[in-house]
Design a protein around this motif. Structure first.
Motif, PDB file in Angstrom:
ATOM      1  N   CYS A 251       4.200  70.280  40.031  1.00  0.00           N
ATOM      2  CA  CYS A 251       4.838  69.397  39.045  1.00  0.00           C
ATOM      3  C   CYS A 251       3.955  69.166  37.821  1.00  0.00           C
ATOM      4  O   CYS A 251       4.454  68.731  36.781  1.00  0.00           O
ATOM      5  CB  CYS A 251       5.218  68.069  39.677  1.00  0.00           C
ATOM      6  N   TRP A 292       2.142  60.038  36.700  1.00  0.00           N
ATOM      7  CA  TRP A 292       2.178  60.773  37.975  1.00  0.00           C
ATOM      8  C   TRP A 292       1.244  60.124  38.977  1.00  0.00           C
ATOM      9  O   TRP A 292       0.230  59.543  38.606  1.00  0.00           O
ATOM     10  CB  TRP A 292       1.765  62.221  37.708  1.00  0.00           C
ATOM     11  N   GLN A 298       6.492  64.655  41.548  1.00  0.00           N
ATOM     12  CA  GLN A 298       7.174  64.663  40.264  1.00  0.00           C
ATOM     13  C   GLN A 298       6.372  63.882  39.227  1.00  0.00           C
ATOM     14  O   GLN A 298       5.574  63.010  39.565  1.00  0.00           O
ATOM     15  CB  GLN A 298       8.578  64.057  40.386  1.00  0.00           C
ATOM     16  N   VAL A 299       6.588  64.245  37.973  1.00  0.00           N
ATOM     17  CA  VAL A 299       6.003  63.538  36.841  1.00  0.00           C
ATOM     18  C   VAL A 299       7.115  62.773  36.149  1.00  0.00           C
ATOM     19  O   VAL A 299       8.201  63.315  35.896  1.00  0.00           O
ATOM     20  CB  VAL A 299       5.341  64.514  35.848  1.00  0.00           C
TER      21      VAL A 299
END
Length: 384
Positions: A251, A292, A298-299
Protein backbone atom coordinates in the motif's frame (compact mmCIF):
# COMPACT_ATOMS: atom_id res chain seq x y z
CA UNK A 1 39.29 14.34 8.36
CA UNK A 2 36.83 16.50 6.52
CA UNK A 3 38.53 19.82 5.85
CA UNK A 4 36.60 22.01 8.27
CA UNK A 5 37.82 24.26 11.07
CA UNK A 6 36.53 27.12 13.20
CA UNK A 7 37.16 30.46 11.47
CA UNK A 8 35.84 34.04 11.57
CA UNK A 9 33.14 35.13 9.14
CA UNK A 10 33.63 36.50 5.62
CA UNK A 11 31.54 37.22 2.51
CA UNK A 12 28.61 35.10 1.34
CA UNK A 13 28.77 32.60 -1.48
CA UNK A 14 25.94 31.72 -3.82
CA UNK A 15 25.72 27.94 -3.67
CA UNK A 16 21.99 27.39 -3.55
CA UNK A 17 18.69 29.27 -3.51
CA UNK A 18 16.83 29.69 -0.19
CA UNK A 19 13.80 27.46 0.15
CA UNK A 20 10.56 28.13 2.04
CA UNK A 21 11.15 25.07 4.22
CA UNK A 22 9.58 24.99 7.68
CA UNK A 23 11.59 23.26 10.41
CA UNK A 24 9.92 22.34 13.72
CA UNK A 25 11.55 21.69 17.09
CA UNK A 26 11.44 18.11 18.36
CA UNK A 27 8.79 19.02 20.97
CA UNK A 28 6.67 21.02 18.51
CA UNK A 29 6.91 24.32 20.41
CA UNK A 30 8.53 26.43 17.70
CA UNK A 31 9.16 26.44 13.97
CA UNK A 32 11.37 28.54 11.73
CA UNK A 33 11.54 29.24 8.03
CA UNK A 34 12.85 31.68 5.47
CA UNK A 35 9.90 33.83 4.41
CA UNK A 36 9.69 35.84 1.22
CA UNK A 37 8.96 39.57 1.17
CA UNK A 38 8.88 40.57 -2.49
CA UNK A 39 12.22 39.32 -3.78
CA UNK A 40 13.89 39.28 -0.35
CA UNK A 41 14.26 36.36 2.08
CA UNK A 42 14.23 36.84 5.85
CA UNK A 43 14.02 34.50 8.88
CA UNK A 44 10.71 34.02 10.61
CA UNK A 45 9.92 32.24 13.87
CA UNK A 46 6.59 30.57 14.51
CA UNK A 47 5.29 29.91 18.02
CA UNK A 48 3.14 26.78 17.97
CA UNK A 49 2.51 25.82 21.61
CA UNK A 50 0.07 28.61 22.48
CA UNK A 51 -3.69 28.83 21.94
CA UNK A 52 -3.08 30.25 18.45
CA UNK A 53 0.07 30.08 16.32
CA UNK A 54 1.78 33.35 15.51
CA UNK A 55 4.83 34.47 13.53
CA UNK A 56 7.63 36.83 14.52
CA UNK A 57 9.76 38.21 11.67
CA UNK A 58 13.50 38.31 12.39
CA UNK A 59 14.98 40.34 9.53
CA UNK A 60 18.65 41.32 9.55
CA UNK A 61 19.96 44.64 8.26
CA UNK A 62 19.95 43.14 4.76
CA UNK A 63 18.12 40.28 2.99
CA UNK A 64 19.49 36.77 3.40
CA UNK A 65 21.69 35.37 0.64
CA UNK A 66 21.34 32.04 -1.20
CA UNK A 67 22.39 29.03 0.87
CA UNK A 68 21.05 30.42 4.16
CA UNK A 69 19.48 27.88 6.52
CA UNK A 70 17.46 28.41 9.73
CA UNK A 71 16.48 26.16 12.61
CA UNK A 72 14.38 26.87 15.72
CA UNK A 73 15.83 26.33 19.19
CA UNK A 74 13.89 25.19 22.23
CA UNK A 75 14.08 28.61 23.92
CA UNK A 76 12.50 30.45 20.97
CA UNK A 77 15.68 31.75 19.38
CA UNK A 78 16.45 30.89 15.78
CA UNK A 79 19.79 29.49 14.65
CA UNK A 80 20.90 30.75 11.26
CA UNK A 81 23.64 29.37 9.02
CA UNK A 82 25.07 31.74 6.44
CA UNK A 83 27.56 30.32 3.91
CA UNK A 84 30.32 32.69 2.92
CA UNK A 85 33.38 31.90 0.80
CA UNK A 86 34.08 28.43 2.15
CA UNK A 87 32.88 29.30 5.65
CA UNK A 88 29.58 28.77 7.42
CA UNK A 89 28.75 31.46 9.98
CA UNK A 90 26.34 30.56 12.79
CA UNK A 91 24.32 33.05 14.84
CA UNK A 92 21.30 33.02 17.12
CA UNK A 93 18.50 35.46 16.26
CA UNK A 94 15.91 36.75 18.71
CA UNK A 95 13.34 39.59 18.78
CA UNK A 96 14.32 42.82 20.54
CA UNK A 97 11.29 45.06 20.48
CA UNK A 98 10.98 46.33 16.90
CA UNK A 99 14.34 44.90 15.84
CA UNK A 100 16.29 41.65 15.69
CA UNK A 101 19.06 40.75 18.09
CA UNK A 102 21.91 38.54 16.89
CA UNK A 103 24.42 36.53 18.91
CA UNK A 104 27.38 35.40 16.83
CA UNK A 105 28.44 31.84 17.70
CA UNK A 106 31.36 31.41 15.31
CA UNK A 107 31.99 29.72 12.01
CA UNK A 108 33.03 26.42 10.47
CA UNK A 109 35.48 26.64 7.59
CA UNK A 110 35.19 24.21 4.69
CA UNK A 111 37.86 25.31 2.18
CA UNK A 112 37.57 22.14 0.12
CA UNK A 113 35.11 22.86 -2.71
CA UNK A 114 33.93 19.26 -2.54
CA UNK A 115 32.72 19.64 1.07
CA UNK A 116 29.06 20.45 1.71
CA UNK A 117 27.71 21.43 5.12
CA UNK A 118 24.09 21.45 6.25
CA UNK A 119 22.25 21.44 9.54
CA UNK A 120 20.96 18.17 10.95
CA UNK A 121 17.32 17.88 12.08
CA UNK A 122 16.51 19.60 15.40
CA UNK A 123 17.89 17.61 18.31
CA UNK A 124 15.73 16.45 21.23
CA UNK A 125 15.79 18.93 24.10
CA UNK A 126 16.17 21.95 21.83
CA UNK A 127 19.26 23.35 23.59
CA UNK A 128 21.80 22.09 21.05
CA UNK A 129 22.06 22.06 17.25
CA UNK A 130 24.28 20.01 14.97
CA UNK A 131 25.58 20.17 11.42
CA UNK A 132 26.97 17.58 9.02
CA UNK A 133 29.93 18.38 6.76
CA UNK A 134 30.31 15.87 3.94
CA UNK A 135 33.73 15.70 2.28
CA UNK A 136 35.23 13.54 -0.44
CA UNK A 137 36.12 10.59 1.79
CA UNK A 138 34.66 11.33 5.22
CA UNK A 139 31.89 13.19 7.01
CA UNK A 140 32.09 15.31 10.16
CA UNK A 141 29.46 16.00 12.80
CA UNK A 142 29.70 19.47 14.36
CA UNK A 143 28.01 20.88 17.44
CA UNK A 144 27.18 24.38 16.19
CA UNK A 145 24.95 25.70 19.00
CA UNK A 146 24.82 24.85 22.69
CA UNK A 147 28.53 24.28 23.20
CA UNK A 148 30.81 26.16 25.56
CA UNK A 149 33.10 27.84 23.01
CA UNK A 150 31.32 28.08 19.68
CA UNK A 151 31.24 25.37 16.99
CA UNK A 152 32.86 22.12 18.13
CA UNK A 153 34.01 19.17 16.01
CA UNK A 154 32.47 16.02 17.55
CA UNK A 155 33.02 13.11 15.19
CA UNK A 156 34.69 12.07 11.95
CA UNK A 157 33.00 9.24 10.05
CA UNK A 158 34.70 7.43 7.16
CA UNK A 159 32.56 7.62 4.02
CA UNK A 160 30.07 10.12 2.65
CA UNK A 161 27.00 10.48 4.86
CA UNK A 162 23.51 11.77 4.23
CA UNK A 163 20.19 11.78 6.08
CA UNK A 164 20.15 12.26 9.83
CA UNK A 165 17.64 10.78 12.31
CA UNK A 166 17.71 10.97 16.12
CA UNK A 167 17.09 7.61 17.79
CA UNK A 168 16.82 8.68 21.44
CA UNK A 169 15.30 11.45 23.55
CA UNK A 170 18.67 12.56 24.89
CA UNK A 171 20.25 13.74 21.63
CA UNK A 172 23.09 11.23 21.89
CA UNK A 173 22.35 8.54 19.29
CA UNK A 174 22.29 9.74 15.68
CA UNK A 175 21.59 7.60 12.62
CA UNK A 176 23.19 8.53 9.29
CA UNK A 177 23.10 6.93 5.85
CA UNK A 178 26.72 6.18 4.95
CA UNK A 179 27.89 5.54 1.39
CA UNK A 180 30.87 3.21 1.36
CA UNK A 181 32.06 0.62 -1.13
CA UNK A 182 29.35 1.57 -3.60
CA UNK A 183 26.50 0.84 -1.16
CA UNK A 184 24.56 3.02 1.28
CA UNK A 185 23.76 1.62 4.73
CA UNK A 186 22.31 3.33 7.79
CA UNK A 187 24.73 3.45 10.70
CA UNK A 188 24.53 4.62 14.31
CA UNK A 189 26.84 7.35 15.62
CA UNK A 190 27.25 7.69 19.40
CA UNK A 191 28.08 11.35 19.99
CA UNK A 192 29.07 10.74 23.62
CA UNK A 193 31.66 8.12 22.72
CA UNK A 194 33.75 10.10 20.28
CA UNK A 195 31.49 9.38 17.32
CA UNK A 196 31.70 5.59 17.64
CA UNK A 197 30.03 4.06 14.57
CA UNK A 198 27.97 0.84 14.57
CA UNK A 199 25.85 -0.76 11.81
CA UNK A 200 22.10 -0.24 12.00
CA UNK A 201 20.59 -1.60 8.77
CA UNK A 202 21.93 -4.53 6.77
CA UNK A 203 18.89 -5.88 4.99
CA UNK A 204 20.91 -7.55 2.22
CA UNK A 205 24.59 -7.47 1.31
CA UNK A 206 24.05 -5.65 -1.98
CA UNK A 207 21.10 -3.42 -1.02
CA UNK A 208 20.98 0.29 -0.29
CA UNK A 209 19.26 0.72 3.08
CA UNK A 210 18.39 4.22 4.30
CA UNK A 211 16.66 5.30 7.49
CA UNK A 212 14.07 8.04 6.85
CA UNK A 213 12.32 8.47 10.18
CA UNK A 214 12.28 7.00 13.69
CA UNK A 215 10.19 7.27 16.82
CA UNK A 216 12.20 6.92 20.05
CA UNK A 217 9.12 5.95 22.09
CA UNK A 218 8.03 2.88 20.12
CA UNK A 219 11.20 2.14 18.14
CA UNK A 220 9.26 2.34 14.88
CA UNK A 221 11.58 2.90 11.90
CA UNK A 222 10.65 4.02 8.39
CA UNK A 223 13.14 2.71 5.84
CA UNK A 224 13.80 3.04 2.14
CA UNK A 225 15.59 0.11 0.52
CA UNK A 226 15.99 -1.69 -2.81
CA UNK A 227 16.38 -5.09 -1.09
CA UNK A 228 12.96 -6.45 -2.14
CA UNK A 229 13.24 -5.11 -5.71
CA UNK A 230 16.80 -4.50 -6.95
CA UNK A 231 17.01 -1.25 -8.87
CA UNK A 232 13.74 -0.01 -7.38
CA UNK A 233 13.55 1.52 -3.91
CA UNK A 234 10.64 0.56 -1.65
CA UNK A 235 9.31 2.14 1.53
CA UNK A 236 9.31 -0.25 4.48
CA UNK A 237 9.09 -0.39 8.25
CA UNK A 238 10.61 -2.23 11.17
CA UNK A 239 10.95 -1.99 14.92
CA UNK A 240 14.32 -1.48 16.55
CA UNK A 241 15.00 -4.47 18.77
CA UNK A 242 12.37 -6.66 17.07
CA UNK A 243 13.03 -10.23 15.94
CA UNK A 244 10.97 -9.68 12.80
CA UNK A 245 12.47 -8.55 9.48
CA UNK A 246 11.76 -5.28 7.72
CA UNK A 247 8.41 -5.29 5.93
CA UNK A 248 7.57 -3.49 2.68
CA UNK A 249 3.77 -2.97 2.45
CA UNK A 250 2.33 -2.85 -1.04
CA UNK A 251 0.00 0.00 0.00
CA UNK A 252 3.00 2.33 0.35
CA UNK A 253 3.63 2.09 -3.38
CA UNK A 254 1.57 4.84 -5.02
CA UNK A 255 1.82 4.71 -8.84
CA UNK A 256 3.60 7.68 -10.44
CA UNK A 257 4.07 9.31 -7.03
CA UNK A 258 6.89 9.88 -4.56
CA UNK A 259 5.97 8.92 -0.99
CA UNK A 260 7.99 10.38 1.89
CA UNK A 261 7.21 9.94 5.60
CA UNK A 262 7.58 13.12 7.65
CA UNK A 263 6.02 12.51 11.09
CA UNK A 264 5.31 9.60 13.45
CA UNK A 265 2.78 9.74 16.29
CA UNK A 266 4.72 9.67 19.59
CA UNK A 267 3.83 8.00 22.85
CA UNK A 268 2.88 4.52 21.56
CA UNK A 269 5.57 2.83 23.65
CA UNK A 270 4.39 -0.79 23.48
CA UNK A 271 2.42 -0.68 20.24
CA UNK A 272 4.57 0.48 17.31
CA UNK A 273 2.07 -1.00 14.82
CA UNK A 274 -0.56 1.50 16.03
CA UNK A 275 1.62 4.57 15.45
CA UNK A 276 0.15 6.87 12.86
CA UNK A 277 2.61 7.91 10.17
CA UNK A 278 2.12 11.04 8.07
CA UNK A 279 3.24 10.80 4.45
CA UNK A 280 3.96 13.50 1.91
CA UNK A 281 2.77 12.28 -1.49
CA UNK A 282 3.99 14.14 -4.55
CA UNK A 283 2.31 13.33 -7.85
CA UNK A 284 1.51 14.80 -11.25
CA UNK A 285 -1.33 16.89 -9.79
CA UNK A 286 0.56 18.26 -6.79
CA UNK A 287 1.22 17.26 -3.18
CA UNK A 288 -1.14 15.85 -0.58
CA UNK A 289 -1.07 14.03 2.75
CA UNK A 290 -1.29 10.32 3.41
CA UNK A 291 -1.91 8.70 6.81
CA UNK A 292 -0.93 5.09 7.47
CA UNK A 293 -0.44 2.68 10.35
CA UNK A 294 1.82 -0.38 10.12
CA UNK A 295 -1.10 -2.51 11.38
CA UNK A 296 -3.18 -1.57 8.31
CA UNK A 297 -3.01 -2.50 4.63
CA UNK A 298 -4.17 0.86 3.35
CA UNK A 299 -3.16 4.51 3.20
CA UNK A 300 -5.76 7.16 3.89
CA UNK A 301 -5.34 10.07 1.45
CA UNK A 302 -6.16 13.57 2.70
CA UNK A 303 -6.10 16.93 0.91
CA UNK A 304 -3.34 19.24 2.13
CA UNK A 305 -4.44 22.62 3.47
CA UNK A 306 -3.97 25.55 1.13
CA UNK A 307 -0.49 26.97 1.53
CA UNK A 308 0.84 23.86 3.31
CA UNK A 309 4.59 24.09 3.88
CA UNK A 310 4.92 20.71 2.22
CA UNK A 311 6.68 18.06 4.24
CA UNK A 312 6.28 19.89 7.56
CA UNK A 313 4.05 18.69 10.36
CA UNK A 314 3.86 16.77 13.62
CA UNK A 315 1.56 14.49 15.56
CA UNK A 316 0.23 15.07 19.05
CA UNK A 317 0.26 12.09 21.39
CA UNK A 318 -3.52 11.78 21.13
CA UNK A 319 -3.39 11.41 17.34
CA UNK A 320 -4.01 14.90 15.92
CA UNK A 321 -1.91 15.76 12.88
CA UNK A 322 -0.79 19.41 12.78
CA UNK A 323 0.16 20.88 9.39
CA UNK A 324 1.66 24.40 9.20
CA UNK A 325 0.51 26.58 6.30
CA UNK A 326 0.83 30.15 5.08
CA UNK A 327 -1.42 32.03 2.67
CA UNK A 328 -2.04 35.68 1.76
CA UNK A 329 -4.90 35.79 4.25
CA UNK A 330 -3.24 33.75 7.03
CA UNK A 331 0.48 34.32 7.38
CA UNK A 332 0.94 31.71 10.12
CA UNK A 333 -1.59 28.91 10.40
CA UNK A 334 -1.77 25.31 11.60
CA UNK A 335 -4.39 22.93 10.25
CA UNK A 336 -5.32 20.24 12.78
CA UNK A 337 -6.52 16.95 11.35
CA UNK A 338 -8.03 14.28 13.55
CA UNK A 339 -7.71 10.81 12.04
CA UNK A 340 -10.13 8.09 13.21
CA UNK A 341 -8.63 5.08 14.93
CA UNK A 342 -8.87 1.63 13.27
CA UNK A 343 -11.77 0.73 15.59
CA UNK A 344 -13.70 3.73 14.28
CA UNK A 345 -13.08 2.73 10.64
CA UNK A 346 -14.69 -0.62 9.86
CA UNK A 347 -13.15 -0.59 6.38
CA UNK A 348 -9.66 -0.92 7.86
CA UNK A 349 -7.93 -4.29 7.53
CA UNK A 350 -5.85 -4.77 10.67
CA UNK A 351 -2.81 -7.02 10.76
CA UNK A 352 -1.34 -8.63 13.83
CA UNK A 353 2.29 -8.02 14.65
CA UNK A 354 3.23 -11.66 14.23
CA UNK A 355 1.50 -12.15 10.87
CA UNK A 356 2.87 -9.28 8.79
CA UNK A 357 5.17 -10.74 6.11
CA UNK A 358 7.07 -8.75 3.53
CA UNK A 359 4.21 -8.13 1.13
CA UNK A 360 4.77 -9.21 -2.45
CA UNK A 361 7.81 -11.29 -1.41
CA UNK A 362 10.30 -10.85 -4.27
CA UNK A 363 11.24 -13.93 -6.27
CA UNK A 364 14.73 -15.31 -6.62
CA UNK A 365 17.47 -14.05 -7.03
CA UNK A 366 16.51 -11.53 -4.33
CA UNK A 367 14.77 -13.91 -1.93
CA UNK A 368 17.50 -13.73 0.68
CA UNK A 369 16.22 -13.14 4.18
CA UNK A 370 16.49 -9.60 5.55
CA UNK A 371 18.63 -9.21 8.65
CA UNK A 372 16.33 -8.70 11.67
CA UNK A 373 16.70 -5.31 13.32
CA UNK A 374 17.49 -6.83 16.71
CA UNK A 375 20.98 -7.61 15.38
CA UNK A 376 21.73 -3.88 15.26
CA UNK A 377 23.99 -2.76 18.13
CA UNK A 378 22.50 -0.25 20.57
CA UNK A 379 19.01 -1.63 19.92
CA UNK A 380 18.27 -1.94 23.63
CA UNK A 381 19.73 1.47 24.40
CA UNK A 382 17.52 3.46 22.10
CA UNK A 383 14.26 1.69 22.90
CA UNK A 384 14.40 2.13 26.64
Amino acid sequence: MTACAIEPAAEHEDDEVPQAVCTITADGSYAARLALDGDCWFPERWTLDGPEPYAVPLPAHQPEEPGTEVQPMGDGRVLIRRPTDGRHIFSLLYPTGPGTGELLLGAVQCPDEGTRLRMLPPAPGGDKAYALAVGRRSSAVWLVAGGAFGPEHLAEIPGRCSGGVWLDRGGRILALDRESGGRTKAVVVDLERGGEVSPLLQIADDSDDRLLLADPDSGLLLIRSDAPSPGQERLGWGVLGSTLPVRFPECLRVPDCAVTPFAIQPGQVLTPESCQVALRIDGPVGSWVGVWRPAERQVRHLPAPEGWLAGAGLWTRDGVLQLPYSTREVRCGVARVGVPSPEERPEAEPESRSSVPVEKEPPSPVARRPVPLQQAPLGGLVTK
